[in-house]
Design an enzyme around this catalytic site. Sequence first.
Site, PDB file in Angstrom:
ATOM      1  N   ASP A   1      23.441  33.229   9.787  1.00 55.69           N
ATOM      2  CA  ASP A   1      23.422  32.232   8.712  1.00 55.69           C
ATOM      3  C   ASP A   1      22.152  31.397   8.792  1.00 55.69           C
ATOM      4  O   ASP A   1      22.193  30.196   9.065  1.00 55.69           O
ATOM      5  CB  ASP A   1      24.689  31.367   8.785  1.00 55.69           C
ATOM      6  CG  ASP A   1      25.944  32.168   8.469  1.00 55.69           C
ATOM      7  OD1 ASP A   1      25.869  33.057   7.602  1.00 55.69           O
ATOM      8  OD2 ASP A   1      26.986  31.924   9.096  1.00 55.69           O
TER       9      ASP A   1
ATOM     10  N   LYS B   1      25.453  40.274  10.350  1.00 56.60           N
ATOM     11  CA  LYS B   1      25.954  39.938   9.011  1.00 56.60           C
ATOM     12  C   LYS B   1      24.898  39.130   8.265  1.00 56.60           C
ATOM     13  O   LYS B   1      24.429  38.113   8.764  1.00 56.60           O
ATOM     14  CB  LYS B   1      27.239  39.116   9.098  1.00 56.60           C
ATOM     15  CG  LYS B   1      27.775  38.708   7.715  1.00 56.60           C
ATOM     16  CD  LYS B   1      29.180  38.146   7.788  1.00 56.60           C
ATOM     17  CE  LYS B   1      29.243  36.657   7.990  1.00 56.60           C
ATOM     18  NZ  LYS B   1      28.847  35.858   6.798  1.00 56.60           N
TER      19      LYS B   1
ATOM     20  N   ASP C   1      27.212  40.557   3.288  1.00 53.73           N
ATOM     21  CA  ASP C   1      28.362  39.724   2.880  1.00 53.73           C
ATOM     22  C   ASP C   1      28.039  38.990   1.586  1.00 53.73           C
ATOM     23  O   ASP C   1      27.713  37.808   1.605  1.00 53.73           O
ATOM     24  CB  ASP C   1      28.629  38.752   4.047  1.00 53.73           C
ATOM     25  CG  ASP C   1      29.756  37.782   3.787  1.00 53.73           C
ATOM     26  OD1 ASP C   1      30.570  38.023   2.884  1.00 53.73           O
ATOM     27  OD2 ASP C   1      29.829  36.768   4.517  1.00 53.73           O
TER      28      ASP C   1
ATOM     29  N   LYS D   1      30.152  39.277  -1.282  1.00 54.64           N
ATOM     30  CA  LYS D   1      31.445  38.973  -1.950  1.00 54.64           C
ATOM     31  C   LYS D   1      31.390  39.155  -3.465  1.00 54.64           C
ATOM     32  O   LYS D   1      31.573  38.191  -4.231  1.00 54.64           O
ATOM     33  CB  LYS D   1      31.882  37.546  -1.619  1.00 54.64           C
ATOM     34  CG  LYS D   1      32.077  37.259  -0.141  1.00 54.64           C
ATOM     35  CD  LYS D   1      32.642  35.872   0.085  1.00 54.64           C
ATOM     36  CE  LYS D   1      32.847  35.532   1.534  1.00 54.64           C
ATOM     37  NZ  LYS D   1      31.597  35.314   2.299  1.00 54.64           N
TER      38      LYS D   1
ATOM     39  N   HIS E   1      32.271  39.899  -7.329  1.00 52.06           N
ATOM     40  CA  HIS E   1      33.430  39.644  -8.174  1.00 52.06           C
ATOM     41  C   HIS E   1      32.946  39.603  -9.613  1.00 52.06           C
ATOM     42  O   HIS E   1      32.363  38.615 -10.050  1.00 52.06           O
ATOM     43  CB  HIS E   1      34.071  38.299  -7.766  1.00 52.06           C
ATOM     44  CG  HIS E   1      35.395  38.043  -8.424  1.00 52.06           C
ATOM     45  ND1 HIS E   1      36.182  36.974  -8.082  1.00 52.06           N
ATOM     46  CD2 HIS E   1      36.068  38.711  -9.385  1.00 52.06           C
ATOM     47  CE1 HIS E   1      37.306  37.001  -8.810  1.00 52.06           C
ATOM     48  NE2 HIS E   1      37.247  38.037  -9.617  1.00 52.06           N
ATOM     49  N   ASP E   2      33.170  40.707 -10.351  1.00 57.46           N
ATOM     50  CA  ASP E   2      32.735  40.778 -11.751  1.00 57.46           C
ATOM     51  C   ASP E   2      33.533  41.888 -12.423  1.00 57.46           C
ATOM     52  O   ASP E   2      34.481  42.405 -11.821  1.00 57.46           O
ATOM     53  CB  ASP E   2      31.205  41.036 -11.810  1.00 57.46           C
ATOM     54  CG  ASP E   2      30.568  40.470 -13.078  1.00 57.46           C
ATOM     55  OD1 ASP E   2      31.174  40.612 -14.166  1.00 57.46           O
ATOM     56  OD2 ASP E   2      29.467  39.889 -12.992  1.00 57.46           O
TER      57      ASP E   2
ATOM     58  N   THR F   1      39.379  31.073   3.094  1.00 53.96           N
ATOM     59  CA  THR F   1      40.075  30.125   3.980  1.00 53.96           C
ATOM     60  C   THR F   1      39.858  28.680   3.537  1.00 53.96           C
ATOM     61  O   THR F   1      40.568  27.786   3.972  1.00 53.96           O
ATOM     62  CB  THR F   1      39.619  30.288   5.439  1.00 53.96           C
ATOM     63  OG1 THR F   1      38.207  30.428   5.452  1.00 53.96           O
ATOM     64  CG2 THR F   1      40.245  31.495   6.081  1.00 53.96           C
TER      65      THR F   1
ATOM     66  N   ARG G   1      35.936  31.383  18.549  1.00 56.89           N
ATOM     67  CA  ARG G   1      35.320  30.369  19.416  1.00 56.89           C
ATOM     68  C   ARG G   1      35.647  30.697  20.871  1.00 56.89           C
ATOM     69  O   ARG G   1      36.726  31.216  21.159  1.00 56.89           O
ATOM     70  CB  ARG G   1      35.864  28.966  19.092  1.00 56.89           C
ATOM     71  CG  ARG G   1      35.448  28.423  17.731  1.00 56.89           C
ATOM     72  CD  ARG G   1      33.949  28.212  17.624  1.00 56.89           C
ATOM     73  NE  ARG G   1      33.498  27.714  16.339  1.00 56.89           N
ATOM     74  CZ  ARG G   1      33.035  28.477  15.351  1.00 56.89           C
ATOM     75  NH1 ARG G   1      32.960  29.790  15.487  1.00 56.89           N
ATOM     76  NH2 ARG G   1      32.617  27.933  14.228  1.00 56.89           N
TER      77      ARG G   1
ATOM     78  N   GLN H   1      35.677  25.124  11.758  1.00 55.68           N
ATOM     79  CA  GLN H   1      36.747  26.125  11.725  1.00 55.68           C
ATOM     80  C   GLN H   1      38.040  25.461  12.202  1.00 55.68           C
ATOM     81  O   GLN H   1      38.025  24.658  13.130  1.00 55.68           O
ATOM     82  CB  GLN H   1      36.408  27.320  12.636  1.00 55.68           C
ATOM     83  CG  GLN H   1      35.196  28.125  12.188  1.00 55.68           C
ATOM     84  CD  GLN H   1      35.481  29.068  11.023  1.00 55.68           C
ATOM     85  OE1 GLN H   1      36.519  28.994  10.387  1.00 55.68           O
ATOM     86  NE2 GLN H   1      34.534  29.946  10.731  1.00 55.68           N
TER      87      GLN H   1
ATOM     88  N   ARG I   1      27.977  30.456  14.869  1.00 59.24           N
ATOM     89  CA  ARG I   1      27.443  29.381  15.705  1.00 59.24           C
ATOM     90  C   ARG I   1      27.672  29.505  17.214  1.00 59.24           C
ATOM     91  O   ARG I   1      26.781  29.108  17.979  1.00 59.24           O
ATOM     92  CB  ARG I   1      27.936  28.033  15.159  1.00 59.24           C
ATOM     93  CG  ARG I   1      27.222  27.679  13.841  1.00 59.24           C
ATOM     94  CD  ARG I   1      27.988  26.670  13.040  1.00 59.24           C
ATOM     95  NE  ARG I   1      29.235  27.234  12.528  1.00 59.24           N
ATOM     96  CZ  ARG I   1      30.116  26.545  11.806  1.00 59.24           C
ATOM     97  NH1 ARG I   1      29.887  25.280  11.519  1.00 59.24           N
ATOM     98  NH2 ARG I   1      31.206  27.124  11.363  1.00 59.24           N
TER      99      ARG I   1
HETATM  100  O1  C5P Z   1      29.551  29.912  12.738  1.00 58.97           O
HETATM  101  P1  C5P Z   1      30.863  30.595  12.574  1.00 58.97           P
HETATM  102  O2  C5P Z   1      31.282  31.449  13.765  1.00 58.97           O
HETATM  103  O3  C5P Z   1      31.977  29.684  12.120  1.00 58.97           O
HETATM  104  O4  C5P Z   1      30.573  31.626  11.384  1.00 58.97           O
HETATM  105  C1  C5P Z   1      31.568  32.425  10.794  1.00 58.97           C
HETATM  106  C2  C5P Z   1      31.003  33.250   9.685  1.00 58.97           C
HETATM  107  O5  C5P Z   1      32.070  33.905   9.017  1.00 58.97           O
HETATM  108  C3  C5P Z   1      30.258  32.453   8.611  1.00 58.97           C
HETATM  109  O6  C5P Z   1      29.214  33.296   8.104  1.00 58.97           O
HETATM  110  C4  C5P Z   1      31.323  32.206   7.567  1.00 58.97           C
HETATM  111  O7  C5P Z   1      30.790  32.046   6.273  1.00 58.97           O
HETATM  112  C5  C5P Z   1      32.133  33.489   7.662  1.00 58.97           C
HETATM  113  N1  C5P Z   1      33.524  33.388   7.191  1.00 58.97           N
HETATM  114  C6  C5P Z   1      34.431  32.494   7.746  1.00 58.97           C
HETATM  115  N2  C5P Z   1      35.719  32.444   7.278  1.00 58.97           N
HETATM  116  C7  C5P Z   1      36.094  33.255   6.277  1.00 58.97           C
HETATM  117  C8  C5P Z   1      35.198  34.163   5.720  1.00 58.97           C
HETATM  118  C9  C5P Z   1      33.896  34.199   6.207  1.00 58.97           C
HETATM  119  O8  C5P Z   1      34.103  31.759   8.661  1.00 58.97           O
HETATM  120  N3  C5P Z   1      37.340  33.239   5.874  1.00 58.97           N
END
Ligand code: C5P
Length: 232
Positions: free
Chosen positions: A10, A32, A59, A61, A63-64, A119, A181, A190, A211
């Site tokens: 990211d 990703k 990634d 996503k 939608h169309d 989420t 994590r 999260q 992260r």
């Molecule tokens: O930094 P972190 O581990 O939270 O990153 C999780 C990655 O997964 C991010 O790119 C986030 O946009 C993606 N993601 C998420 N939850 C979802 C779908 C995608 O955290 N339900």
Amino acid sequence: MGKDVIIACDFSSKEETLAFLDKFSGKKPYVKIGMELFYAEGPSIVKEIKARGHQIFLDLKLHDIPNTVKKSMNVLSRLDVDMVNLHAAGTRAMMEGALEGVTRPDGTRPLVIAVTQLTSTSEERMQEELLINAPIDQTVMHYAANAAKAGLDGVVCSPMEAGKVHETCGAGFLTITPGIRFADGEKGDQVRVTTPAQAKEIGSDYIVVGRPITGAADPVAAYERCIAEFVG
Ligand code: C5P
């Protein structure tokens, strides 16, 4: 299909992304690429990372309407990515269109994965704004089942839902799970998190980790810790 750790890159620029990947020297982690980086740098960033030997989950996503998704998926699969995704809310016709679009002339294709309910959408918002009156966990499983019926390869979900998705859609239907994590790490924004080891135990097929790796003092060691816990 082997279990793997996908690093969520990211970042908002090519320089930052490549400097991060350079730290891995000989290793080629699965990467990703999300909307931020893709919209900033375009298809060339995908080609460059692919040329360095990484597998790529793009990634975006989609939608169309089915025809637009089919044609767009065809363009994206020509970038030789390994995994793409779309919103299951686009209906089975859209998901089937996507599958027709991804097929390459040599017969190979990227895995096609569905996003169910984001989420960030609460049950209350889903019911009041989207007028979906079912409980959110039932909606998520129903969308996953629709994706399986359309012939997709799996869904993005919480590791906590991975077991139920496999029960509902079959053991071979892939679960790609963010929200990871380390037991001794920061949760950040999260809410429901699991460790790589717990995700393995519940049956995730791929974990997506951002992260905890990108923000670590030693990203390579953090990645290796994920591999050790999740792949073993
Ligand atoms: O930094 P972190 O581990 O939270 O990153 C999780 C990655 O997964 C991010 O790119 C986030 O946009 C993606 N993601 C998420 N939850 C979802 C779908 C995608 O955290 N339900």
